[in-house]
Design an enzyme around this catalytic site. Sequence first.
Site, PDB file in Angstrom:
ATOM      1  N   ASP A 241      44.553 -37.228  -0.345  1.00 61.01           N
ATOM      2  CA  ASP A 241      44.143 -37.516   0.871  1.00 61.01           C
ATOM      3  C   ASP A 241      44.778 -38.752   1.358  1.00 61.01           C
ATOM      4  O   ASP A 241      44.627 -39.359   2.297  1.00 61.01           O
ATOM      5  CB  ASP A 241      42.488 -37.697   0.868  1.00 61.01           C
ATOM      6  CG  ASP A 241      41.675 -36.603   1.399  1.00 61.01           C
ATOM      7  OD1 ASP A 241      42.117 -35.541   1.371  1.00 61.01           O
ATOM      8  OD2 ASP A 241      40.303 -36.880   1.431  1.00 61.01           O
TER       9      ASP A 241
ATOM     10  N   ASP B 159      38.315 -39.057 -11.680  1.00 61.68           N
ATOM     11  CA  ASP B 159      38.870 -39.899 -10.552  1.00 61.68           C
ATOM     12  C   ASP B 159      40.320 -40.507 -10.878  1.00 61.68           C
ATOM     13  O   ASP B 159      40.528 -39.820 -11.896  1.00 61.68           O
ATOM     14  CB  ASP B 159      38.000 -41.073 -10.192  1.00 61.68           C
ATOM     15  CG  ASP B 159      36.646 -40.701  -9.198  1.00 61.68           C
ATOM     16  OD1 ASP B 159      36.700 -39.539  -8.863  1.00 61.68           O
ATOM     17  OD2 ASP B 159      35.829 -41.637  -9.231  1.00 61.68           O
TER      18      ASP B 159
ATOM     19  N   ASP C 101      41.754 -42.920 -11.583  1.00 62.52           N
ATOM     20  CA  ASP C 101      41.926 -43.671 -12.644  1.00 62.52           C
ATOM     21  C   ASP C 101      41.688 -43.235 -14.073  1.00 62.52           C
ATOM     22  O   ASP C 101      41.628 -44.157 -15.030  1.00 62.52           O
ATOM     23  CB  ASP C 101      41.686 -45.219 -12.256  1.00 62.52           C
ATOM     24  CG  ASP C 101      39.877 -45.142 -12.114  1.00 62.52           C
ATOM     25  OD1 ASP C 101      39.537 -44.179 -11.391  1.00 62.52           O
ATOM     26  OD2 ASP C 101      39.329 -46.323 -12.577  1.00 62.52           O
TER      27      ASP C 101
ATOM     28  N   ASP D 290      27.871 -37.467  -5.444  1.00 56.97           N
ATOM     29  CA  ASP D 290      27.986 -37.226  -6.928  1.00 56.97           C
ATOM     30  C   ASP D 290      26.460 -37.030  -7.074  1.00 56.97           C
ATOM     31  O   ASP D 290      25.669 -36.196  -8.021  1.00 56.97           O
ATOM     32  CB  ASP D 290      28.377 -37.894  -7.878  1.00 56.97           C
ATOM     33  CG  ASP D 290      28.444 -39.685  -7.614  1.00 56.97           C
ATOM     34  OD1 ASP D 290      27.447 -40.051  -6.549  1.00 56.97           O
ATOM     35  OD2 ASP D 290      28.991 -40.440  -8.215  1.00 56.97           O
TER      36      ASP D 290
END
Length: 470
Positions: free
Chosen positions: A126, A185, A187, A279
Amino acid sequence: MGTIPYDSDGITNQFDMIWQVLKVPIIIPALKLLVIMCLVMSIMLFIERVYMGIVIVFVKLLARKASKRYKWEPMKDDIELGNSSYPMVLVQIPMYNEKEVYQLSIGAACGLSWPSDRIIIQVLDDSTDAGIKSLVEIECQRWASKGINIKYEIRDNRNGYKAGALKEGMKHSYVKHCDYVAIFDADFQPEPDFLWRTIPFLLHNPQIALVQARWKFVNADECLMTRMQEMSLDYHFTVEQEVGSSTYAFFGFNGTAGVWRISALNEAGGWKDRTTVEDMDLAVRASLKGWKFVYISDLKVKNELPSTFKAYRYQQHRWSCGPANLFKKMAMEIVRNKKVSMWKKFYVIYSFFFVRKIVAHIVTFLFYCVVLPATVLVPEVEVPKWGSVYIPSTITLLNAVGTPRSLHLLIFWVLFENVISLHRTKATFIGLLEAGRVNEWVVTEKLGDALKIKSTAKAPKKPSFRIGER
């Protein structure tokens, strides 16, 4: 023209008169009421922490690992079926302008050990920075040239933020052939055996919708602030997630380092962007459909803690505002649900949402930062020792069990939690009241390789002996 003399004694006397007039009829009764409210909330939080402490002791003593509570067998090759005997797995990596970590996350996902024709890596970019976008696309092409089945997907807007990206990612035609979806995610860096340790739970137990792994922080020792974060999050993973999983009650999806059964995800209604905790929203809806979740405490996925107070504050706003807002939206839906037991509904509404996501934030700020200091100015209002000393001390010590190496930092953790409690309480009320910043989403800044360079530069200054090191 003469100046008007400043009469400090006169102003002080006026304030003193106002204070005396208001003290007995208004201030003392109001403060006494606040003390009672805070004591009640403290008892609620105390009972919750003691309950979880008792459960976790039994879990450890009885060695109730997930592999013992559910069927788990290592996957084996089938000579006749070949790789087709393995389920098709989709790996999603949502990212937004992740210049420092995109190579780490994509590299870790592409390094997952699984039959190459039974896995699809999906990078959901994105990014609004054209330069970063180009770098991510080139990285995907580089792995594709090595034979990795990797898809680089973009969209022309950021509607719904992460939830919107994940939802859009599930619409692609190739996803229809996938059985499970692993989410990381930007990281997060899973170990190569991540899928071998998680997929068997889903394969052999059709009632399980989610397998959640634990987070391991690569920069916990960067500064005192990251050590404080480690203490809070280690308690969450060591106690809260373990208790919810081992008692078959409920625990929330952490948004990353987990694998979902796609059919369960779809049955629950898929991803929704109505709150900033998509989530948790998905986990609650799937739980209300009767699906079970498994938490694997000894499966750790490396990731990064926010290393600046600004980044941490934005993260905490999202993590405090979102659950409160979701609680407001779903409370009656949970109550009316007929698929789950009364115990599970009580656990989700009272324990998971009300005590942990609302009461815990409010009592930390209101009691320890406002009411207790105020009683010093109003000696007529007394707080019992059990409420001001014993309960807070017990809660603090119970929180420390998750990170025993940081026991000597407890006083700093208490001060740190009190400081951040203002932001959490404010965010909680914003979520409950659906005020202006209720849907604010600021991506947490990550350092990635820059963090390694920073750590290396600091290395020569490291003392030869430090209390509490691993």
